[in-house]
Write a protein that holds these residues in place. Structure first.
Motif, PDB file in Angstrom:
ATOM      1  N   VAL A 257       0.857  -1.190   0.000  1.00  0.00           N
ATOM      2  CA  VAL A 257       0.000   0.000   0.000  1.00  0.00           C
ATOM      3  C   VAL A 257       0.891   1.236   0.000  1.00  0.00           C
ATOM      4  CG1 VAL A 257      -1.784   1.287   1.225  1.00  0.00           C
ATOM      5  CG2 VAL A 257      -1.802  -1.213   1.278  1.00  0.00           C
ATOM      6  N   THR A 258       0.900   1.935  -1.133  1.00  0.00           N
ATOM      7  CA  THR A 258       1.721   3.149  -1.236  1.00  0.00           C
ATOM      8  C   THR A 258       1.056   4.296  -0.467  1.00  0.00           C
ATOM      9  OG1 THR A 258       0.614   3.923  -3.232  1.00  0.00           O
ATOM     10  CG2 THR A 258       2.490   2.419  -3.520  1.00  0.00           C
ATOM     11  N   ASP A 259       1.819   5.356  -0.227  1.00  0.00           N
ATOM     12  CA  ASP A 259       1.255   6.525   0.456  1.00  0.00           C
ATOM     13  C   ASP A 259       0.107   7.123  -0.345  1.00  0.00           C
ATOM     14  OD1 ASP A 259       3.057   6.249   2.503  1.00  0.00           O
ATOM     15  OD2 ASP A 259       4.462   7.740   1.726  1.00  0.00           O
ATOM     16  N   GLU A 260       0.245   7.092  -1.677  1.00  0.00           N
ATOM     17  CA  GLU A 260      -0.811   7.643  -2.538  1.00  0.00           C
ATOM     18  C   GLU A 260      -2.105   6.858  -2.382  1.00  0.00           C
ATOM     19  OE1 GLU A 260      -1.681   8.617  -7.273  1.00  0.00           O
ATOM     20  OE2 GLU A 260       0.260   7.775  -6.642  1.00  0.00           O
ATOM     21  N   ILE A 261      -1.991   5.530  -2.354  1.00  0.00           N
ATOM     22  CA  ILE A 261      -3.173   4.679  -2.199  1.00  0.00           C
ATOM     23  C   ILE A 261      -3.780   4.867  -0.821  1.00  0.00           C
ATOM     24  CG2 ILE A 261      -3.937   2.282  -1.978  1.00  0.00           C
ATOM     25  CD1 ILE A 261      -1.993   1.563  -4.224  1.00  0.00           C
ATOM     26  N   ARG A 262      -2.929   4.939   0.207  1.00  0.00           N
ATOM     27  CA  ARG A 262      -3.421   5.128   1.576  1.00  0.00           C
ATOM     28  C   ARG A 262      -4.176   6.458   1.695  1.00  0.00           C
ATOM     29  NH1 ARG A 262      -2.011   2.823   6.283  1.00  0.00           N
ATOM     30  NH2 ARG A 262      -0.330   1.707   5.223  1.00  0.00           N
ATOM     31  N   ARG A 264      -5.657   8.092  -0.671  1.00  0.00           N
ATOM     32  CA  ARG A 264      -6.914   8.048  -1.424  1.00  0.00           C
ATOM     33  C   ARG A 264      -7.986   7.311  -0.621  1.00  0.00           C
ATOM     34  NH1 ARG A 264      -7.857   5.880  -7.669  1.00  0.00           N
ATOM     35  NH2 ARG A 264     -10.129   6.250  -7.712  1.00  0.00           N
ATOM     36  N   ILE A 265      -7.603   6.266   0.054  1.00  0.00           N
ATOM     37  CA  ILE A 265      -8.563   5.491   0.852  1.00  0.00           C
ATOM     38  C   ILE A 265      -9.038   6.303   2.054  1.00  0.00           C
ATOM     39  CG2 ILE A 265      -8.850   3.457   2.328  1.00  0.00           C
ATOM     40  CD1 ILE A 265      -6.903   1.996   0.431  1.00  0.00           C
ATOM     41  N   THR A 266      -8.099   6.864   2.810  1.00  0.00           N
ATOM     42  CA  THR A 266      -8.473   7.599   4.023  1.00  0.00           C
ATOM     43  C   THR A 266      -9.127   8.938   3.706  1.00  0.00           C
ATOM     44  OG1 THR A 266      -6.234   8.553   4.160  1.00  0.00           O
ATOM     45  CG2 THR A 266      -6.651   6.522   5.390  1.00  0.00           C
ATOM     46  N   GLY A 267      -8.899   9.456   2.500  1.00  0.00           N
ATOM     47  CA  GLY A 267      -9.490  10.732   2.125  1.00  0.00           C
ATOM     48  C   GLY A 267     -10.888  10.620   1.562  1.00  0.00           C
ATOM     49  N   CYS A 268     -11.350   9.409   1.334  1.00  0.00           N
ATOM     50  CA  CYS A 268     -12.699   9.203   0.781  1.00  0.00           C
ATOM     51  C   CYS A 268     -13.727   9.214   1.907  1.00  0.00           C
ATOM     52  CB  CYS A 268     -12.754   7.869   0.025  1.00  0.00           C
ATOM     53  SG  CYS A 268     -14.386   7.509  -0.696  1.00  0.00           S
ATOM     54  N   ASP A 269     -14.832   9.925   1.712  1.00  0.00           N
ATOM     55  CA  ASP A 269     -15.889   9.971   2.722  1.00  0.00           C
ATOM     56  C   ASP A 269     -17.215   9.416   2.206  1.00  0.00           C
ATOM     57  OD1 ASP A 269     -16.629  11.932   0.970  1.00  0.00           O
ATOM     58  OD2 ASP A 269     -16.544  13.595   2.402  1.00  0.00           O
ATOM     59  N   ASP A 270     -17.169   8.779   1.035  1.00  0.00           N
ATOM     60  CA  ASP A 270     -18.376   8.169   0.460  1.00  0.00           C
ATOM     61  C   ASP A 270     -18.450   6.713   0.914  1.00  0.00           C
ATOM     62  OD1 ASP A 270     -20.495   8.580  -1.999  1.00  0.00           O
ATOM     63  OD2 ASP A 270     -19.768   6.519  -1.849  1.00  0.00           O
ATOM     64  N   THR A 271     -19.412   6.409   1.750  1.00  0.00           N
ATOM     65  CA  THR A 271     -19.476   5.076   2.350  1.00  0.00           C
ATOM     66  C   THR A 271     -19.757   3.981   1.319  1.00  0.00           C
ATOM     67  OG1 THR A 271     -21.819   5.452   2.910  1.00  0.00           O
ATOM     68  CG2 THR A 271     -20.171   5.962   4.603  1.00  0.00           C
ATOM     69  N   GLU A 272     -20.528   4.276   0.277  1.00  0.00           N
ATOM     70  CA  GLU A 272     -20.807   3.268  -0.745  1.00  0.00           C
ATOM     71  C   GLU A 272     -19.541   2.928  -1.523  1.00  0.00           C
ATOM     72  OE1 GLU A 272     -23.485   1.418  -1.355  1.00  0.00           O
ATOM     73  OE2 GLU A 272     -24.291   2.308   0.479  1.00  0.00           O
ATOM     74  N   THR A 273     -18.753   3.957  -1.865  1.00  0.00           N
ATOM     75  CA  THR A 273     -17.487   3.718  -2.558  1.00  0.00           C
ATOM     76  C   THR A 273     -16.548   2.912  -1.686  1.00  0.00           C
ATOM     77  OG1 THR A 273     -17.694   5.772  -3.814  1.00  0.00           O
ATOM     78  CG2 THR A 273     -15.477   4.836  -3.604  1.00  0.00           C
ATOM     79  N   LEU A 274     -16.462   3.253  -0.420  1.00  0.00           N
ATOM     80  CA  LEU A 274     -15.585   2.525   0.509  1.00  0.00           C
ATOM     81  C   LEU A 274     -16.040   1.075   0.660  1.00  0.00           C
ATOM     82  CD1 LEU A 274     -15.146   5.342   3.175  1.00  0.00           C
ATOM     83  CD2 LEU A 274     -13.313   4.357   1.776  1.00  0.00           C
ATOM     84  N   ARG A 275     -17.337   0.862   0.668  1.00  0.00           N
ATOM     85  CA  ARG A 275     -17.860  -0.507   0.766  1.00  0.00           C
ATOM     86  C   ARG A 275     -17.435  -1.325  -0.456  1.00  0.00           C
ATOM     87  NH1 ARG A 275     -21.966  -3.243   3.389  1.00  0.00           N
ATOM     88  NH2 ARG A 275     -22.968  -4.896   2.180  1.00  0.00           N
ATOM     89  N   THR A 276     -17.488  -0.690  -1.634  1.00  0.00           N
ATOM     90  CA  THR A 276     -17.053  -1.365  -2.865  1.00  0.00           C
ATOM     91  C   THR A 276     -15.572  -1.708  -2.794  1.00  0.00           C
ATOM     92  OG1 THR A 276     -18.730  -0.221  -4.192  1.00  0.00           O
ATOM     93  CG2 THR A 276     -16.834  -1.131  -5.368  1.00  0.00           C
ATOM     94  N   TRP A 277     -14.762  -0.741  -2.340  1.00  0.00           N
ATOM     95  CA  TRP A 277     -13.320  -0.988  -2.230  1.00  0.00           C
ATOM     96  C   TRP A 277     -13.018  -2.100  -1.237  1.00  0.00           C
ATOM     97  CZ3 TRP A 277     -11.451   4.817  -1.799  1.00  0.00           C
ATOM     98  CH2 TRP A 277     -11.613   5.424  -3.049  1.00  0.00           C
ATOM     99  N   LEU A 278     -13.787  -2.151  -0.145  1.00  0.00           N
ATOM    100  CA  LEU A 278     -13.567  -3.190   0.862  1.00  0.00           C
ATOM    101  C   LEU A 278     -13.869  -4.572   0.280  1.00  0.00           C
ATOM    102  CD1 LEU A 278     -12.927  -4.073   3.731  1.00  0.00           C
ATOM    103  CD2 LEU A 278     -15.313  -3.566   4.360  1.00  0.00           C
ATOM    104  N   THR A 279     -14.943  -4.665  -0.485  1.00  0.00           N
ATOM    105  CA  THR A 279     -15.289  -5.941  -1.122  1.00  0.00           C
ATOM    106  C   THR A 279     -14.188  -6.378  -2.088  1.00  0.00           C
ATOM    107  OG1 THR A 279     -17.645  -5.405  -0.972  1.00  0.00           O
ATOM    108  CG2 THR A 279     -17.013  -7.128  -2.527  1.00  0.00           C
ATOM    109  N   ARG A 280     -13.671  -5.430  -2.872  1.00  0.00           N
ATOM    110  CA  ARG A 280     -12.613  -5.743  -3.834  1.00  0.00           C
ATOM    111  C   ARG A 280     -11.306  -6.111  -3.140  1.00  0.00           C
ATOM    112  NH1 ARG A 280     -13.428  -0.695  -8.100  1.00  0.00           N
ATOM    113  NH2 ARG A 280     -15.462  -1.329  -8.929  1.00  0.00           N
ATOM    114  N   ALA A 281     -11.071  -5.513  -1.973  1.00  0.00           N
ATOM    115  CA  ALA A 281      -9.818  -5.770  -1.253  1.00  0.00           C
ATOM    116  C   ALA A 281      -9.679  -7.226  -0.854  1.00  0.00           C
ATOM    117  CB  ALA A 281      -9.737  -4.877  -0.013  1.00  0.00           C
ATOM    118  N   LEU A 282     -10.795  -7.945  -0.756  1.00  0.00           N
ATOM    119  CA  LEU A 282     -10.757  -9.352  -0.338  1.00  0.00           C
ATOM    120  C   LEU A 282     -10.158 -10.254  -1.414  1.00  0.00           C
ATOM    121  CD1 LEU A 282     -14.322  -9.528   1.271  1.00  0.00           C
ATOM    122  CD2 LEU A 282     -12.127  -9.405   2.473  1.00  0.00           C
TER     123      LEU A 282
END
Length: 294
Positions: A257-262, A264-282
């Motif tokens: 996990v690069t600083d740029e990726i970190r 982008r993840i922590t800077g997102c406040d859209d819960t639906e987008t974060l939910r999608t990313w969490l599913t993909r992370a698996l």
């Protein structure tokens, strides 16, 4: 688009039109004390298709010198074109209402306040013709109110203190004093103060602190404004939890996990987008893959 801090910086004077009179005493402005204040229309549009609007316009009447106008402008950044616009506003108002007109500029930044304070002349060297010298209110001269009793004595001035000192180290003490002062106040008095303060803080770190104070110190308020601020805080907490979960999954799966990726993840406040990313992370084969369009 007009920003929330921009609106809060001048609307507090619409909410409490007599605030300017009290503020002028605090700052030592040599202006007559008004015995009457009227909120005036802010539309300065001419008959031709040129639209100009002053942020807030008040008509004040004093016993000694009669009526005069006060145009209030919120200014967050330096803008070389603004002095000409301000000169237009004051000239137009003077011409239209046949009343002496003063201009007050409210700032949240000391450098912007210093810039706004400089007299500007419209004429060439040696022929100033029209010189604009606004009254400037900002963190350099607005009192820092950290005493709840002082805040309770003048809630509007305490709100202006919070708005103009939004980026100062004193802001947390100001907000705590204001939230303490609001305890026990009727909701019709507390609601606009809660809203103006939240607007004035914008997206600054102090806004998060204000949300916590509204949720804890002012938890007994059930108005839509207070609930909206609490809901924003809850949504942000959910987003932060989702971001932490994504980073944990990626870490446990051994993905880089690069600083740029970190960020982008922590800077997102859209819960639906974060939910999608969490599913993909698996199942993703790389951390960057969670952002891929599918």
């Amino acid at each position: 688009m007009v920003s929330a801090p921009h609106e809060a910086m001048h609307r507090i004077f619409q909410h409490d039109p007599r605030l300017f009179s009290r503020l002028s005493d605090v700052l030592g402005f040599a202006l007559p004390t008004p015995v009457e204040v009227t909120v005036m229309p802010t539309d300065l549009t001419e008959t031709e298709p040129v639209e100009r609007r002053v942020d807030t316009l008040l008509r004040l009447r004093s016993a000694e010198h009669g009526s005069y106008l006060l145009a209030i402008e919120s200014q967050r950044t330096k803008n070389a074109a603004k002095p000409a616009s301000w000169a237009y506003y004051t000239s137009y108002l003077w011409t239209t209402y046949k009343l002496p007109t003063a201009l007050m500029v409210v700032c949240q930044d000391r450098a912007v306040a210093r810039w706004a304070q400089q007299p500007v002349s419209s004429g060439p060297p040696g022929l100033p013709t029209l010189t604009l010298t606004p009254l400037v209110v900002g963190p350099h001269n607005t009192p820092v109110i950290t005493d709840p009793a002082e805040a309770r004595a003048d809630l509007a001035l305490a709100t202006l203190s919070a708005i103009t000192h939004a980026t100062d180290p004193d802001i947390f003490g100001i907000l705590k004093a204001l939230s303490t002062a609001l305890q026990g106040e009727p909701e019709d008095i507390a609601d606009p103060i809660i809203e103006f303060t939240a607007q004035g803080l914008g997206d600054r770190p102090a806004r998060q602190y204000w949300r916590k104070l509204v949720a804890v110190d002012l938890s007994f308020y059930k108005s839509y404004i207070a609930e909206e601020i609490r809901d924003e805080g809850r949504a942000q907490g959910i987003a932060q939890g989702q971001a932490a979960a994504i980073l944990l999954v990626l870490e446990q799966r051994g993905l880089d996990v690069t600083d740029e990726i970190r960020d982008r993840i922590t800077g997102c406040d859209d819960t639906e987008t974060l939910r999608t990313w969490l599913t993909r992370a698996l199942t993703a084969t790389s951390a960057a893959e969670i952002f891929a369009d599918r």
